[in-house]
Design a protein around this motif. Sequence first.
Motif, mmCIF file in Angstrom:
data_model
loop_
_atom_site.group_PDB
_atom_site.id
_atom_site.type_symbol
_atom_site.label_atom_id
_atom_site.label_comp_id
_atom_site.label_asym_id
_atom_site.label_seq_id
_atom_site.Cartn_x
_atom_site.Cartn_y
_atom_site.Cartn_z
ATOM 1 N N VAL A 121 -9.803 6.575 18.566
ATOM 2 C CA VAL A 121 -9.085 5.308 18.690
ATOM 3 C C VAL A 121 -9.872 4.313 19.543
ATOM 4 C CG1 VAL A 121 -7.014 4.212 19.626
ATOM 5 C CG2 VAL A 121 -6.816 6.341 18.338
ATOM 6 N N CYS A 122 -10.400 4.773 20.682
ATOM 7 C CA CYS A 122 -11.119 3.883 21.603
ATOM 8 C C CYS A 122 -12.392 3.335 20.972
ATOM 9 C CB CYS A 122 -11.448 4.628 22.894
ATOM 10 S SG CYS A 122 -10.027 4.878 23.974
ATOM 11 N N PHE A 123 -13.179 4.203 20.354
ATOM 12 C CA PHE A 123 -14.426 3.726 19.769
ATOM 13 C C PHE A 123 -14.166 2.868 18.532
ATOM 14 C CE2 PHE A 123 -16.256 7.073 22.390
ATOM 15 C CZ PHE A 123 -17.408 6.455 22.841
ATOM 16 N N PHE A 124 -13.106 3.177 17.794
ATOM 17 C CA PHE A 124 -12.738 2.336 16.660
ATOM 18 C C PHE A 124 -12.351 0.950 17.153
ATOM 19 C CE2 PHE A 124 -9.767 0.472 13.692
ATOM 20 C CZ PHE A 124 -10.370 0.671 12.464
ATOM 21 N N ALA A 125 -11.528 0.880 18.209
ATOM 22 C CA ALA A 125 -11.108 -0.415 18.748
ATOM 23 C C ALA A 125 -12.300 -1.193 19.301
ATOM 24 C CB ALA A 125 -10.058 -0.203 19.840
ATOM 25 N N GLY A 126 -13.183 -0.496 20.034
ATOM 26 C CA GLY A 126 -14.358 -1.165 20.571
ATOM 27 C C GLY A 126 -15.275 -1.684 19.489
ATOM 28 N N HIS A 127 -15.423 -0.904 18.431
ATOM 29 C CA HIS A 127 -16.264 -1.320 17.298
ATOM 30 C C HIS A 127 -15.662 -2.542 16.613
ATOM 31 C CE1 HIS A 127 -18.929 -0.828 13.812
ATOM 32 N NE2 HIS A 127 -17.866 -1.037 13.064
ATOM 33 N N PHE A 128 -14.350 -2.549 16.424
ATOM 34 C CA PHE A 128 -13.674 -3.672 15.773
ATOM 35 C C PHE A 128 -13.813 -4.942 16.605
ATOM 36 C CE2 PHE A 128 -9.899 -6.301 15.048
ATOM 37 C CZ PHE A 128 -9.959 -6.467 13.678
ATOM 38 N N VAL A 129 -13.603 -4.828 17.909
ATOM 39 C CA VAL A 129 -13.719 -5.994 18.796
ATOM 40 C C VAL A 129 -15.143 -6.529 18.785
ATOM 41 C CG1 VAL A 129 -13.629 -6.744 21.198
ATOM 42 C CG2 VAL A 129 -11.797 -5.329 20.269
ATOM 43 N N ARG A 130 -16.111 -5.621 18.792
ATOM 44 C CA ARG A 130 -17.512 -6.044 18.810
ATOM 45 C C ARG A 130 -17.875 -6.810 17.542
ATOM 46 N NH1 ARG A 130 -22.501 -4.233 17.114
ATOM 47 N NH2 ARG A 130 -24.231 -4.652 18.551
ATOM 48 N N LEU A 131 -17.387 -6.366 16.396
ATOM 49 C CA LEU A 131 -17.693 -7.041 15.142
ATOM 50 C C LEU A 131 -16.990 -8.392 15.034
ATOM 51 C CD1 LEU A 131 -17.657 -4.184 12.469
ATOM 52 C CD2 LEU A 131 -19.631 -5.304 13.501
ATOM 53 N N ARG A 132 -15.756 -8.453 15.564
ATOM 54 C CA ARG A 132 -14.961 -9.669 15.406
ATOM 55 C C ARG A 132 -15.253 -10.718 16.475
ATOM 56 N NH1 ARG A 132 -12.949 -9.870 10.301
ATOM 57 N NH2 ARG A 132 -12.187 -7.819 9.684
ATOM 58 N N VAL A 133 -15.602 -10.268 17.667
ATOM 59 C CA VAL A 133 -15.701 -11.186 18.802
ATOM 60 C C VAL A 133 -17.132 -11.365 19.288
ATOM 61 C CG1 VAL A 133 -14.939 -11.626 21.159
ATOM 62 C CG2 VAL A 133 -13.357 -10.591 19.504
ATOM 63 N N ARG A 134 -17.859 -10.246 19.424
ATOM 64 C CA ARG A 134 -19.150 -10.287 20.123
ATOM 65 C C ARG A 134 -20.302 -10.376 19.127
ATOM 66 N NH1 ARG A 134 -22.689 -11.679 22.434
ATOM 67 N NH2 ARG A 134 -23.673 -10.969 24.358
ATOM 68 N N ARG A 135 -20.687 -11.598 18.740
ATOM 69 C CA ARG A 135 -21.821 -11.801 17.861
ATOM 70 C C ARG A 135 -23.051 -12.144 18.695
ATOM 71 N NH1 ARG A 135 -20.787 -13.242 12.534
ATOM 72 N NH2 ARG A 135 -22.353 -14.875 12.584
ATOM 73 N N LEU A 136 -24.205 -11.699 18.233
ATOM 74 C CA LEU A 136 -25.456 -11.935 18.943
ATOM 75 C C LEU A 136 -25.834 -13.408 18.834
ATOM 76 C CD1 LEU A 136 -27.581 -10.209 20.459
ATOM 77 C CD2 LEU A 136 -28.879 -10.136 18.328
ATOM 78 N N GLN A 137 -26.026 -14.057 19.986
ATOM 79 C CA GLN A 137 -26.367 -15.471 20.039
ATOM 80 C C GLN A 137 -27.868 -15.610 20.313
ATOM 81 O OE1 GLN A 137 -23.912 -17.829 19.462
ATOM 82 N NE2 GLN A 137 -22.532 -16.088 19.156
ATOM 83 N N LEU A 138 -28.610 -16.192 19.360
ATOM 84 C CA LEU A 138 -30.053 -16.310 19.475
ATOM 85 C C LEU A 138 -30.466 -17.778 19.468
ATOM 86 C CD1 LEU A 138 -31.184 -13.543 16.934
ATOM 87 C CD2 LEU A 138 -30.882 -13.335 19.404
ATOM 88 N N ALA A 139 -31.361 -18.137 20.390
ATOM 89 C CA ALA A 139 -31.943 -19.475 20.434
ATOM 90 C C ALA A 139 -33.345 -19.405 19.840
ATOM 91 C CB ALA A 139 -31.998 -19.981 21.870
ATOM 92 N N VAL A 140 -33.662 -20.287 18.907
ATOM 93 C CA VAL A 140 -34.937 -20.266 18.191
ATOM 94 C C VAL A 140 -35.794 -21.452 18.628
ATOM 95 C CG1 VAL A 140 -36.046 -20.276 15.931
ATOM 96 C CG2 VAL A 140 -33.833 -19.140 16.232
ATOM 97 N N VAL A 141 -37.022 -21.166 19.038
ATOM 98 C CA VAL A 141 -37.970 -22.215 19.419
ATOM 99 C C VAL A 141 -38.579 -22.808 18.142
ATOM 100 C CG1 VAL A 141 -40.146 -22.699 20.614
ATOM 101 C CG2 VAL A 141 -38.460 -21.141 21.642
ATOM 102 N N PRO A 142 -38.541 -24.142 17.970
ATOM 103 C CA PRO A 142 -38.914 -24.758 16.682
ATOM 104 C C PRO A 142 -40.415 -24.985 16.505
ATOM 105 C CG PRO A 142 -38.172 -26.443 18.192
ATOM 106 C CD PRO A 142 -38.030 -25.127 18.929
ATOM 107 N N PHE A 143 -41.221 -23.931 16.690
ATOM 108 C CA PHE A 143 -42.658 -24.047 16.473
ATOM 109 C C PHE A 143 -43.157 -22.774 15.798
ATOM 110 C CE2 PHE A 143 -41.844 -26.859 20.057
ATOM 111 C CZ PHE A 143 -42.563 -27.997 19.718
ATOM 112 N N GLY A 144 -44.142 -22.925 14.924
ATOM 113 C CA GLY A 144 -44.741 -21.778 14.279
ATOM 114 C C GLY A 144 -43.826 -21.139 13.250
ATOM 115 N N GLU A 145 -43.956 -19.827 13.103
ATOM 116 C CA GLU A 145 -43.170 -19.077 12.118
ATOM 117 C C GLU A 145 -41.714 -19.003 12.543
ATOM 118 O OE1 GLU A 145 -43.139 -14.599 10.061
ATOM 119 O OE2 GLU A 145 -44.679 -15.151 11.539
ATOM 120 N N GLN A 146 -40.802 -19.251 11.615
ATOM 121 C CA GLN A 146 -39.380 -19.252 11.899
ATOM 122 C C GLN A 146 -38.720 -18.010 11.296
ATOM 123 O OE1 GLN A 146 -37.770 -22.017 13.778
ATOM 124 N NE2 GLN A 146 -39.962 -21.980 14.200
ATOM 125 N N PRO A 147 -37.809 -17.371 12.049
ATOM 126 C CA PRO A 147 -37.134 -16.172 11.515
ATOM 127 C C PRO A 147 -36.092 -16.548 10.477
ATOM 128 C CG PRO A 147 -36.221 -16.739 13.655
ATOM 129 C CD PRO A 147 -37.371 -17.695 13.416
#
Length: 424
Positions: A121-147
């Motif tokens: 139950v705990c890991f299921f809840a943590g996994h659900f919260v992570r997918l719904r709430v905690r998205r990886l925030q990335l800042a991209v520098v606008p030079f050269g090759e872009q991801p």
Amino acid sequence: MSQKLERRYSRWYQSVLLHSFTQFFIGVAAVVLLPCLLWWGGQFWQQWDEVRVTTVISNFLCFFVVFVFYKRFHHFPGAQSLFYVIPTIVLVYLLAFAALFFVRAGYSRPVLLLSLGLAVVCFFAGHFVRLRVRRLQLAVVPFGEQPSLRREADVDACTLAEPAFHGRRFDAVIADLRADLPAEWQTFLARCTLAHVPVYHVRQIRERLTGRIKIEHLSENEFGTLLPDPNYAFIKRVTELLLVLATLPLWLPLLLATAVLIRLESPGPALFVQQRVGQGGRLFNMYKLRSMYLASPGSGARFAGANDSRVTRVGRFIRRTRLDEVPQFFNVLKGDMSLIGPRPEQREFVAQFERQIPFYVYRHVVRPGITGWAQVRHGYAASADDTRIKIEHDFYYIKHFSFWLDLLVVYKTLQTMVTGFGAR
């Protein structure tokens, strides 16, 4: 970036560590202590007999192992599914039950079962919260090759217009460190590092998200990171030998029964022997259960296609479930192969790919495997282009050669056997 922002990100970095510790202690309370409260009552801590001590310690060790697995698995792409979390929980608790049974230690079965259920139950809840709430925030520098991150469901990428965050929090900065960056952007990246904001080269983040390493322009430093750990290689070899021998009573009867079915359906030997290229470029005879009708003389080596007419009815089933690979346990015992590693290819294909694909021969630095990272991530390769992609997966496996990645491959292989992904 001002010193004020550096201090704010330093505090954020500390908060990330605090978040991990908080997750751990909440898990201990929910998975270790709560089952004791539910079964023995609120005053259970006043009476510590052997049964209660053993049960609490077992609960804690099970939760700790699962927590470590959960954290380590998330470093690899495609490992965020509950398919890998829940089986790990069940397996760890089953091993705990087995260990307690064999040592004849006194413990409370209901409390241990409650702990297992609450862990799910705990890991299921943590996994659900992570997918719904905690998205990886990335800042991209606008030079050269872009991801290219548009297709990543758990990532938000923002291209910076100037070297500043303007109050927004980012988990990491992505930059092409080989590009000619202006001085202010170089200073910005240095400030990010001082503020504990990770700065990744664009190829690093692509590798982390795709599980592949681009092979066209490998540098000497990247070659250094592709050297597998010899200590783990030795431990892995010993473990595989013990595992194959211990499971011999299970897979040998299955092998014999399948061989009988093959002989009943079509004429010819049940065992198929083919020369493949192994570790260090050495040739060896690889064993498989025959899944096709006997080839006509001079037909030569060629890839199997979708709905290949050469495949028998029994062969189609054993290829989908990977039962045709069972005889390769003998190759593992002989030392030709490993349970997990890059898939060995025929000599004719190897000669072709060495001419067409840069650094192809480097995949032979480790033993080939019955299953592998490329097989479970990409599936069957039916062309040079497919093989190029699989090589990128193979290089990722060699670079991250470890127990954790091998265990993830095992889980994905089980999933493949159920779904038939990648079979031809």
